[in-house]
Design an enzyme around this catalytic site. Structure first.
Site, mmCIF file in Angstrom:
data_model
loop_
_atom_site.group_PDB
_atom_site.id
_atom_site.type_symbol
_atom_site.label_atom_id
_atom_site.label_comp_id
_atom_site.label_asym_id
_atom_site.label_seq_id
_atom_site.Cartn_x
_atom_site.Cartn_y
_atom_site.Cartn_z
ATOM 1 N N ASN A 33 0.824 -2.445 4.465
ATOM 2 C CA ASN A 33 2.070 -3.210 4.417
ATOM 3 C C ASN A 33 2.728 -3.126 5.792
ATOM 4 O O ASN A 33 3.296 -2.089 6.144
ATOM 5 C CB ASN A 33 2.974 -2.612 3.322
ATOM 6 C CG ASN A 33 4.355 -3.242 3.308
ATOM 7 O OD1 ASN A 33 4.596 -4.276 3.936
ATOM 8 N ND2 ASN A 33 5.273 -2.620 2.580
ATOM 9 N N TRP A 34 2.639 -4.209 6.530
ATOM 10 C CA TRP A 34 3.152 -4.193 7.906
ATOM 11 C C TRP A 34 4.671 -4.330 7.972
ATOM 12 O O TRP A 34 5.256 -4.194 9.038
ATOM 13 C CB TRP A 34 2.492 -5.320 8.726
ATOM 14 C CG TRP A 34 1.075 -5.031 9.112
ATOM 15 C CD1 TRP A 34 0.358 -3.905 8.821
ATOM 16 C CD2 TRP A 34 0.207 -5.880 9.882
ATOM 17 N NE1 TRP A 34 -0.898 -4.001 9.358
ATOM 18 C CE2 TRP A 34 -1.019 -5.209 10.012
ATOM 19 C CE3 TRP A 34 0.352 -7.144 10.464
ATOM 20 C CZ2 TRP A 34 -2.101 -5.754 10.709
ATOM 21 C CZ3 TRP A 34 -0.715 -7.693 11.152
ATOM 22 C CH2 TRP A 34 -1.927 -6.998 11.279
ATOM 23 N N LYS A 35 5.288 -4.672 6.866
ATOM 24 C CA LYS A 35 6.743 -4.858 6.846
ATOM 25 C C LYS A 35 7.134 -5.851 7.964
ATOM 26 O O LYS A 35 6.404 -6.800 8.197
ATOM 27 C CB LYS A 35 7.455 -3.507 6.961
ATOM 28 C CG LYS A 35 6.894 -2.501 5.938
ATOM 29 C CD LYS A 35 7.674 -1.233 5.823
ATOM 30 C CE LYS A 35 7.007 -0.360 4.761
ATOM 31 N NZ LYS A 35 7.753 0.874 4.505
ATOM 32 N N GLU B 239 12.096 -1.457 -0.351
ATOM 33 C CA GLU B 239 13.016 -2.062 0.624
ATOM 34 C C GLU B 239 13.603 -3.367 0.089
ATOM 35 O O GLU B 239 14.738 -3.725 0.396
ATOM 36 C CB GLU B 239 12.291 -2.267 1.962
ATOM 37 C CG GLU B 239 12.122 -0.933 2.672
ATOM 38 C CD GLU B 239 10.787 -0.736 3.351
ATOM 39 O OE1 GLU B 239 10.157 -1.738 3.745
ATOM 40 O OE2 GLU B 239 10.351 0.433 3.485
ATOM 41 N N SER C 100 4.303 7.542 3.093
ATOM 42 C CA SER C 100 3.828 8.405 4.186
ATOM 43 C C SER C 100 2.357 8.788 4.052
ATOM 44 O O SER C 100 1.980 9.934 4.319
ATOM 45 C CB SER C 100 4.707 9.655 4.310
ATOM 46 O OG SER C 100 6.038 9.275 4.645
ATOM 47 N N GLY D 43 8.283 6.204 4.634
ATOM 48 C CA GLY D 43 8.741 6.223 6.021
ATOM 49 C C GLY D 43 9.390 7.532 6.426
ATOM 50 O O GLY D 43 10.024 7.615 7.477
ATOM 51 N N HIS E 40 9.030 -4.025 -3.890
ATOM 52 C CA HIS E 40 8.944 -2.944 -2.905
ATOM 53 C C HIS E 40 10.331 -2.315 -2.756
ATOM 54 O O HIS E 40 11.346 -3.004 -2.825
ATOM 55 C CB HIS E 40 8.445 -3.474 -1.556
ATOM 56 C CG HIS E 40 8.211 -2.362 -0.584
ATOM 57 N ND1 HIS E 40 9.233 -1.821 0.162
ATOM 58 C CD2 HIS E 40 7.106 -1.653 -0.290
ATOM 59 C CE1 HIS E 40 8.745 -0.820 0.878
ATOM 60 N NE2 HIS E 40 7.454 -0.702 0.628
ATOM 61 N N GLU F 136 5.515 4.319 -5.542
ATOM 62 C CA GLU F 136 5.988 4.714 -4.215
ATOM 63 C C GLU F 136 7.337 5.408 -4.355
ATOM 64 O O GLU F 136 8.370 4.738 -4.413
ATOM 65 C CB GLU F 136 6.147 3.482 -3.332
ATOM 66 C CG GLU F 136 4.867 2.696 -3.147
ATOM 67 C CD GLU F 136 4.948 1.803 -1.921
ATOM 68 O OE1 GLU F 136 4.289 2.117 -0.932
ATOM 69 O OE2 GLU F 136 5.713 0.827 -1.945
ATOM 70 N N GLY G 237 2.349 2.025 4.877
ATOM 71 C CA GLY G 237 3.264 1.315 5.762
ATOM 72 C C GLY G 237 2.963 1.665 7.209
ATOM 73 O O GLY G 237 2.041 1.131 7.830
ATOM 74 N N GLY G 238 3.711 2.639 7.753
ATOM 75 C CA GLY G 238 3.630 3.008 9.166
ATOM 76 C C GLY G 238 2.211 3.149 9.707
ATOM 77 O O GLY G 238 1.880 2.580 10.750
HETATM 78 P P1 PGA Z 1 5.075 4.363 4.742
HETATM 79 O O1 PGA Z 1 5.436 3.069 3.840
HETATM 80 O O2 PGA Z 1 3.577 4.550 4.645
HETATM 81 O O3 PGA Z 1 5.536 4.024 6.122
HETATM 82 O O4 PGA Z 1 5.805 5.514 4.132
HETATM 83 C C1 PGA Z 1 4.828 2.856 2.599
HETATM 84 C C2 PGA Z 1 5.341 1.574 1.970
HETATM 85 O O5 PGA Z 1 6.530 1.291 2.082
HETATM 86 O O6 PGA Z 1 4.564 0.807 1.345
#
Ligand code: PGA
Length: 259
Positions: A11-13, A100, A216, A176, A98, A170, A237-238
């Protein structure tokens, strides 16, 4: 479509526009060889889908999704992307709910349900994201939150559509933050998610629905998480922004590691 486990989602956000997406694909394709025993899906910003697709044209194993949609099919909804538009652009998967989207943009459980319905209605695979906040966990409410988010989130789907969905657990406090759920804590929630799915579609169908973990996930904890009971994959994500880190993650669980 058949989704093989383990499932690796990137997930590149709000990162990697078309230029960076092309660069990423070029390096990642070198580092990660096609493997039949897993599913790798990228969720770039919608604006980068076309460039990603073109750069990855020789790699049909690198699948695409979008990070969110609005439930209407088309019309005067400035800034929004619909399920039919995502499908036309080459997406096969869509994230819904998600954290966010829920906590920054205010998506309610009912909004998420409508989105999941619209995604499945278009023949795309909804990836329903659920997870508790830190204070909800500390108050002992994690299970209740996950149950509520799953039951409402899947409420617009019939049994067949639920059986074709993916659930991503999640925990919000792990996203994050560099703080990952211990594999036994992840397993406990995944077991609950499986039980909820069994209640909705029966044991046999529930067994084949991927329940993936996010929060994470990094090269140094992927093996541990993937080997945890009931964890069928990960949403990253990251670490998915870096071709080397993500290739390492996508090579996990294969015995041979990175290629
Ligand atoms: P993260 O994000 O790996 O940066 O914690 C995960 C996500 O939001 O899908």
């Amino acid at each position: 479509m058949i989704v093989r486990a383990p499932f690796f989602g990137g997930n590149w956000k709000m990162n990697h526009g078309p230029t960076e997406a092309r660069r990423f694909v070029e390096s990642f394709a070198e580092l990660h060889r096609t493997a039949e025993d897993r599913t790798v899906v990228f969720f770039p910003p919608a604006l980068s889908l076309a460039e990603f697709r073109e750069a990855a044209s020789g790699r049909p194993d690198l699948l695409l999704g979008v990070q969110d949609i609005y439930w209407e099919k088309q019309g005067a909804f400035t800034g929004a992307v619909s399920a039919p538009l995502a499908k036309d652009a080459g997406a096969q998967f869509v994230l819904a709910g998600h954290s966010e989207r829920r906590h920054v943009f205010g998506d309610s459980d009912e909004d998420v349900a409508r989105k999941v319905g619209a995604i499945a209605g278009e023949g795309l695979v909804p990836v329903l994201c659920v997870g508790e906040l830190l204070d909800e966990r500390e108050r002992g409410e994690a299970d209740a939150v996950v149950r509520r988010q799953m039951e409402i989130g899947l409420s617009e789907l019939d049994r067949e559509a639920i059986a074709s969905a993916i659930v991503a657990y999640e925990p919000v406090w792990a996203i994050g933050t560099g703080r990952t759920a211990r594999s036994e804590d992840a397993s406990a929630v995944h077991r609950l998610a499986r039980e909820i799915l069994s209640g909705l579609v029966g044991n046999a169908a529930a067994r084949s629905i991927p329940i993936i973990y996010g929060g994470s996930v990094k090269p140094n904890n992927i093996e541990d998480l993937l080997s945890a009971e009931e964890v069928d994959g990960v949403l990253v994500g990251g670490a998915s922004l870096d071709p080397e880190a993500f290739a390492q993650i996508c090579g996990a669980g294969s015995g041979s590691g990175q290629h």
